[in-house]
Enzyme design. Structure first.
Site: not given
Length: 509
Positions: A256-259, A261-263, A284, A400
């Protein structure tokens, strides 16, 4: 006893002569006429037989063959050439005798071949024992399977000589050798097209094939041992299977989301004996590529909770520490009543949390949420209260905080992504807090919230400090001075704890 009479040689055949070893038998000599003895041809033939018997490898020169039969020998130049050839031949024969005398029966021998005056011409190609630098067992144009049109050696007077260095033959051989390249290096059907590659092109293709093979190995190694966007490695996949088999998760639906540092994956919750699992969960999965973590060690190496363990871990285990750090920060925030995801379980670098959203649809980020002016104002005060709670009750600084790490769900603001959060006593904790205040103040001021304070006022309101400065530069100088004082205080406290531990000794359970 009567004496035995001496035998008479002229008395006919005497068989007893062959039986007596003390009797000398005269050798039979073939009669030869005087004209035969004086014949030059016979003398020359006898000399050649003697030399060939003594030196079987010596090569005699026929002057008539070199100068020509029936040539005029009255010329002084021609006679000199004939004499010189004869002298060279005798000199070479002498070298042969010296070579045989010097070598004898030794296994290691020397050769005077380079000192010979007359060298025999040898019409031969390259040695059969010569091994080419390439394997030509499957070479259709190699020496075992020559081309039907190829011609080798002398094929007649005025004809060309074809060797292994021929451009056409060498080009066809290079094309056939391309089959020995790596399987992933596509070379096509070069033999069927009668393609001819020069040595330069073949060597470049060979080097390129090696580089592509090494690059392919690195890519596959990276895919097998690291996670990427919307993809997981074999170890992570095994951990997810174990969670499903254990009943912690019922099913895993997708990304549902990617960044950086993580998926984030969505999953349906199962059941646990000691904890209630939400119906919708968020997984996560921290990436194990290490590229995004090499410049983020400043958030964890100075944190006293992980400082002692940080220097003893390899880079991949540090990623697990990131997941552990986010779990502890979320637990602190949840105990303080701050809206954040609820921690379910942590398995190495996989953190299972409650899903912020509904029906597989994640809650929008505050940056993307469409809010009215009243909702935006309400969101501002909620963020202000959460920042104060986070600083005073949880003893944490988000480090952050921005509109991308805050979600809007059910009329409330939810904080996420707290893996980099640190305590205010961190050497850069106050500087991180000022950066959070600057991001929050600029966002709500641009969103039309008239009550939004500036970054310096918001910093004083959250931290409880009363720093007065006319500009941002002087404000940061004051913050660095406070961080220096806090660092010295923390260092002194650590020394006191260490001294007390050394004096009292470890307590026994």
């Amino acid at each position: 006893m009567e004496p035995v009479a001496a035998p008479n040689p002229a008395a006919g055949p005497q068989p007893w002569r062959n039986q007596c070893p003390w009797v000398s038998v005269p050798s039979t000599v073939t009669p030869c006429s005087l004209s035969d003895v004086m014949s030059e041809e016979l003398a020359k033939e006898l000399q050649q037989q003697e030399e060939s018997a003594a030196f079987p490898h010596a090569i005699s020169l026929d002057t008539t063959a070199l100068i020509g039969e029936g040539a005029d020998t009255d010329s002084d130049l021609l006679l000199a050439q004939m004499l010189q050839m004869e002298f060279d031949r005798e000199y070479d024969a002498q070298l042969r005798r010296e070579e045989n005398k010097f070598n004898g029966d030794s296994k290691v021998s020397i050769s005077f071949e380079n000192y010979r005056m007359v060298h025999p011409y040898e019409d031969s190609e390259s040695s059969d024992d010569e091994v080419d630098w390439q394997d030509t067992r499957h070479d259709p144009y190699g020496p075992d399977k020559p081309s039907p049109n190829a011609k080798r050696g002398f094929v007649g007077k005025g004809k060309e000589i074809t060797t292994k260095h021929d451009e056409v033959t060498c080009g066809r051989r290079n094309t056939a050798r391309m089959e020995n390249f790596a399987p992933e290096f596509q070379v096509g059907d070069g033999i069927g097209m009668d393609l001819k590659l020069s040595n330069r092109v073949f060597n470049e293709l060979k080097q390129y094939s090696y580089s592509e093979q090494r690059r392919s190995a690195r890519i596959h190694e990276k895919k097998e041992h690291s996670t990427s966007d919307q993809a997981i490695d074999s170890k992570t996949r095994l951990l997810l299977y174990k969670m499903v088999n254990a009943g912690v998760l019922e099913s895993i639906n997708g990304c549902i989301s990617t960044g950086k540092e993580s998926v984030i994956f969505h999953a349906n919750g199962g059941s646990m004996d000691d904890k209630m699992v939400p119906a919708e969960c968020a997984l996560k999965v921290f990436k194990t590529t290490l590229n995004e973590f090499k410049n983020r060690d400043k958030y964890i190496k100075d944190d006293y909770r992980f400082k002692d363990r940080f220097s003893h871990l390899n880079p991949r285990k540090i990623i697990r520490m990131w997941a552990e750090k986010e779990m502890h920060n979320l637990i602190r925030m949840q105990e303080a009543g701050i809206c954040c995801p609820e921690v379910v379980v942590l398995k190495k670098h996989i953190l299972v949390m409650s899903f912020i959203g509904q029906d597989h649809v994640p809650a929008p980020k505050l940056k993307d949420a469409i809010l009215s002016s009243e909702d935006m104002k309400r969101a501002y005060y909620q963020v202000l209260d959460m920042m104060q709670q986070l600083y005073t009750e949880c003893k944490l600084v988000h480090a952050d905080l921005s509109a991308y790490n805050m979600l809007w769900h059910m009329g409330k603001v939810w904080l996420i992504d707290v893996s980099q959060s640190v305590e205010p006593t961190h050497p850069h904790g106050l500087k991180f807090l000022f950066r959070d205040c600057k991001n929050v103040s600029q966002f709500f001021q641009k969103s039309g919230v008239s009550d939004a304070m500036g970054e310096r006022e918001l910093f004083n309101a959250v931290s409880g400090l009363n720093i007065k400065a006319d500009n941002e530069v002087d404000f940061l100088v004051e913050i660095e001075a406070l961080e220096k004082i806090n660092e010295d205080h923390v260092r002194q406290m650590g020394k006191r704890v260490q001294m007390a531990y050394e004096c009292d000794g470890p307590k026994e359970n």
